[in-house]
Motif scaffolding. Structure first.
Motif, short mmCIF file in Angstrom:
data_model
loop_
_atom_site.label_atom_id
_atom_site.label_comp_id
_atom_site.label_asym_id
_atom_site.label_seq_id
_atom_site.Cartn_x
_atom_site.Cartn_y
_atom_site.Cartn_z
N UNK A 87 21.09 8.66 0.30
CA UNK A 87 19.97 8.15 1.10
C UNK A 87 18.61 8.72 0.69
N UNK A 88 18.45 10.03 0.49
CA UNK A 88 17.11 10.53 0.14
C UNK A 88 16.56 9.91 -1.15
N UNK A 89 17.43 9.75 -2.16
CA UNK A 89 16.98 9.15 -3.41
C UNK A 89 16.60 7.69 -3.20
N UNK A 90 17.40 6.97 -2.41
CA UNK A 90 17.12 5.56 -2.16
C UNK A 90 15.81 5.38 -1.40
N UNK A 91 15.57 6.22 -0.40
CA UNK A 91 14.33 6.15 0.37
C UNK A 91 13.12 6.37 -0.54
N UNK A 92 13.25 7.35 -1.45
CA UNK A 92 12.13 7.64 -2.36
C UNK A 92 11.86 6.46 -3.29
N UNK A 93 12.91 5.87 -3.82
CA UNK A 93 12.74 4.72 -4.73
C UNK A 93 12.13 3.54 -3.99
N UNK A 94 12.64 3.27 -2.78
CA UNK A 94 12.09 2.16 -2.00
C UNK A 94 10.62 2.40 -1.69
N UNK A 95 10.28 3.62 -1.38
CA UNK A 95 8.87 3.93 -1.10
C UNK A 95 7.98 3.67 -2.30
N UNK A 96 8.45 4.05 -3.50
CA UNK A 96 7.66 3.81 -4.71
C UNK A 96 7.54 2.32 -5.00
N UNK A 97 8.61 1.57 -4.71
CA UNK A 97 8.55 0.13 -4.92
C UNK A 97 7.54 -0.52 -3.97
N UNK A 98 7.57 -0.11 -2.71
CA UNK A 98 6.60 -0.64 -1.75
C UNK A 98 5.18 -0.30 -2.17
N UNK A 99 4.98 0.91 -2.66
CA UNK A 99 3.65 1.30 -3.13
C UNK A 99 3.22 0.45 -4.33
N UNK A 100 4.17 0.11 -5.21
CA UNK A 100 3.85 -0.67 -6.41
C UNK A 100 3.36 -2.06 -6.08
N UNK A 101 3.74 -2.58 -4.89
CA UNK A 101 3.28 -3.91 -4.48
C UNK A 101 2.26 -3.81 -3.36
N UNK A 102 1.63 -2.63 -3.24
CA UNK A 102 0.57 -2.39 -2.24
C UNK A 102 1.04 -2.73 -0.83
N UNK A 103 2.29 -2.42 -0.53
CA UNK A 103 2.78 -2.59 0.83
C UNK A 103 3.23 -3.97 1.19
N UNK A 104 3.12 -4.93 0.29
CA UNK A 104 3.51 -6.32 0.59
C UNK A 104 4.71 -6.68 -0.28
N UNK A 105 5.89 -6.49 0.25
CA UNK A 105 7.11 -6.72 -0.51
C UNK A 105 7.59 -8.15 -0.29
N UNK A 106 7.24 -9.04 -1.24
CA UNK A 106 7.59 -10.45 -1.17
C UNK A 106 8.01 -10.91 -2.57
N UNK A 107 8.65 -12.08 -2.68
CA UNK A 107 8.96 -12.58 -4.02
C UNK A 107 7.74 -12.69 -4.91
N UNK A 108 6.62 -13.12 -4.33
CA UNK A 108 5.42 -13.33 -5.13
C UNK A 108 4.78 -12.04 -5.61
N UNK A 109 5.05 -10.92 -4.92
CA UNK A 109 4.50 -9.65 -5.40
C UNK A 109 5.48 -8.93 -6.32
N UNK A 110 6.77 -9.19 -6.16
CA UNK A 110 7.77 -8.52 -6.98
C UNK A 110 7.84 -9.10 -8.38
N UNK A 111 7.82 -10.43 -8.49
CA UNK A 111 8.07 -11.07 -9.78
C UNK A 111 7.05 -10.71 -10.86
N UNK A 112 5.76 -10.51 -10.53
CA UNK A 112 4.82 -10.13 -11.60
C UNK A 112 5.02 -8.71 -12.13
N UNK A 113 5.76 -7.85 -11.42
CA UNK A 113 5.96 -6.49 -11.90
C UNK A 113 6.78 -6.50 -13.19
N UNK A 114 6.38 -5.68 -14.13
CA UNK A 114 7.13 -5.61 -15.39
C UNK A 114 8.42 -4.83 -15.19
N UNK A 115 9.35 -5.04 -16.11
CA UNK A 115 10.59 -4.27 -16.06
C UNK A 115 10.28 -2.77 -16.17
#
Length: 226
Positions: free
Chosen positions: A54-82
């Motif tokens: 859980x701690x690792x997963x929470x940290x990763x999810x937090x970084x992902x949310x930050x990468x999309x400026x808090x708006x986690x949607x298909x339209x914000x996820x797809x432009x992110x590079x691998x």
């Protein structure tokens, strides 16, 4: 389905089944978290948390949310590079799963609008979600219980439920195939019966039972915009 409805279902199960009556009497009342996240966010969280502490997963999810400026949607996820997705901590397999989910939500293969979901039966929801790489029947069923709050879901693929059923009813841990028909007596309250099977080992051992899925608001804690 409200928390009160789950508790009413528990009373119905207790009235018809002595084993459930004991679990209802001695265990915690059903409390299905009311998530503050969207259906898409819930599925993303499920992908991120697979096979991680859980701690690792929470940290990763937090970084992902930050990468999309808090708006986690298909339209914000797809432009992110691998590369960006790997930098936040996602494995190559989870990058594929996340992209596949976002793509299928956007093209309509996976329906997440609550009004349209209301017209789909459980089997159709499972069928559509299972087209996404990394999401199978078990993940789909947990989504239906904990996010959509559907009342008659029976996740036979969950080892915790199978073990709990075996302990509660004094039988060897059933296989998925064996557990499927054993849930028939719980209709139309199989989600609540599953809850008590999750709790059974702890309840019958006199230990404190915990939620099958923790209910802290992860996405809000990481800056998701209300």
């Amino acid at each position: 389905m409200s928390t009160a409805s789950f508790r009413a279902a528990a009373k119905q199960l207790a009235a018809r089944d002595p084993v459930m009556a004991r679990l209802v009497r001695d265990g915690p009342a059903p409390r299905i978290p009311l998530w503050k996240e969207s259906n898409f966010e819930s599925l993303v969280r499920g992908i991120v948390f697979q096979q991680l502490a859980r701690p690792a997963a929470v940290a990763i999810l937090g970084r992902l949310v930050d990468a999309v400026d808090g708006e986690l949607t298909p339209d914000t996820v797809l432009p992110l590079t691998d590369a960006t997705l790997r930098q936040v901590g996602l494995s190559a397999r989870k990058v594929i799963s996340l992209r596949d989910l976002a793509t299928k939500v956007r093209d309509g293969t996976v329906i997440l609008d609550n009004r349209r979901l209301g017209h789909l039966d459980d089997d159709e929801i499972i069928r559509r979600l299972s087209t996404v790489k990394g999401i199978g029947p078990w993940s789909s069923q947990l989504f239906m219980i904990f996010q959509l709050r559907r009342q008659d879901v029976w996740p036979v693929g969950d080892l915790g439920i199978r073990r709990g059923y075996g302990v509660a009813y004094g039988v060897p841990t059933p296989t998925e195939k064996e557990l499927e028909p054993l849930g028939e007596k719980f209709r139309p309250y199989r989600s609540t019966a599953a809850w008590y099977c999750w709790m059974a080992e702890a309840v019958l051992a006199g230990r404190k039972a915990t939620l099958p899925i923790a209910d802290d608001p992860i996405l809000r804690a990481h800056g998701r915009r209300a």
